[in-house]
Design an enzyme around this catalytic site. Structure first.
Site, short mmCIF file in Angstrom:
data_model
loop_
_atom_site.label_atom_id
_atom_site.label_comp_id
_atom_site.label_asym_id
_atom_site.label_seq_id
_atom_site.Cartn_x
_atom_site.Cartn_y
_atom_site.Cartn_z
N TRP A 43 0.85 -1.19 0.00
CA TRP A 43 0.00 0.00 0.00
C TRP A 43 0.89 1.24 0.00
O TRP A 43 1.92 1.25 0.66
CB TRP A 43 -0.90 -0.01 1.24
N TYR A 81 -0.60 -2.58 8.39
CA TYR A 81 -1.08 -3.42 9.49
C TYR A 81 -0.49 -4.83 9.38
O TYR A 81 -0.16 -5.45 10.39
CB TYR A 81 -2.62 -3.46 9.49
N VAL A 95 1.60 5.24 6.32
CA VAL A 95 0.21 5.51 6.64
C VAL A 95 0.03 7.02 6.56
O VAL A 95 0.73 7.77 7.24
CB VAL A 95 -0.16 5.01 8.06
N ILE A 96 -0.88 7.45 5.69
CA ILE A 96 -1.11 8.89 5.47
C ILE A 96 -2.45 9.27 6.10
O ILE A 96 -3.46 8.59 5.90
CB ILE A 96 -1.08 9.22 3.97
N HIS A 144 -9.22 6.23 11.39
CA HIS A 144 -8.55 5.01 10.94
C HIS A 144 -7.03 5.15 11.05
O HIS A 144 -6.34 4.24 11.50
CB HIS A 144 -8.96 4.71 9.49
#
Length: 162
Positions: free
Chosen positions: A31, A66, A90-91, A97
């Site tokens: 991702w 994750y 992670v943005i 979230h």
């Protein structure tokens, strides 16, 4: 902000040990690949530039940040590695979230390190936007992947000594 003033990947003030003979697993999130790809390249270069060998680097791709937790656990359960490097991004979005994922990943990675008594390096960017992530994945603030590799080398030596 201090980070706006410098490249954060400056190692000129420390003596980096040799990576020769050390085995690493790099667990990398698929991702945000436009960020994690350069992080991966930085980590590999960091190991190779300090005497490591390509055949001693295993790359494990996982779907998202994750899953870095499970990837690190699987690597240590099934392989003989001196250190694991976890790379992800992670943005911040519009929901909470981001907070849940960042917290879970940080705690999960530290738990894997404690479970196996091996260095598991946190190379996960947690940024407000894509620009900040790219700045830290080979941009104006250096490459956190390379930093994670240097940390892994140093911690592998500490782990073998004590």
């Amino acid at each position: 902000m201090a980070s706006s003033l410098k490249n954060l990947s400056d190692f000129s003030h420390i003596k980096v040990q040799s990576a020769s003979g050390l085995r690493f697993a790099i667990v990398v999130s698929q991702w945000n690949a436009q960020v994690t790809g350069p992080l991966l390249n930085g980590a590999i270069d960091g190991i190779l530039n300090h005497g490591g060998q390509e055949e001693n680097i295993d790359i494990i791709e996982v779907p998202g940040s994750y899953e870095l937790i499970s990837g690190a656990d699987i690597a240590l359960r099934n392989g003989d590695f001196n250190a694991i490097i976890c790379l992800g991004c992670v943005i911040q979005g519009e929901t909470r979230h981001f907070d849940f994922i960042c917290n879970a990943v940080a705690n999960g990675i530290s738990n894997v390190a404690l479970k196996y008594n091996k260095p598991v390096i946190f190379g996960v960017l947690t940024t407000d936007n894509l620009e900040q992530a790219l700045d830290r994945a080979g941009g104006k603030h250096g490459n956190k992947g390379e930093e994670a590799a240097i940390t892994a080398i140093q911690m592998a030596h500490i782990s073998s000594k004590y």
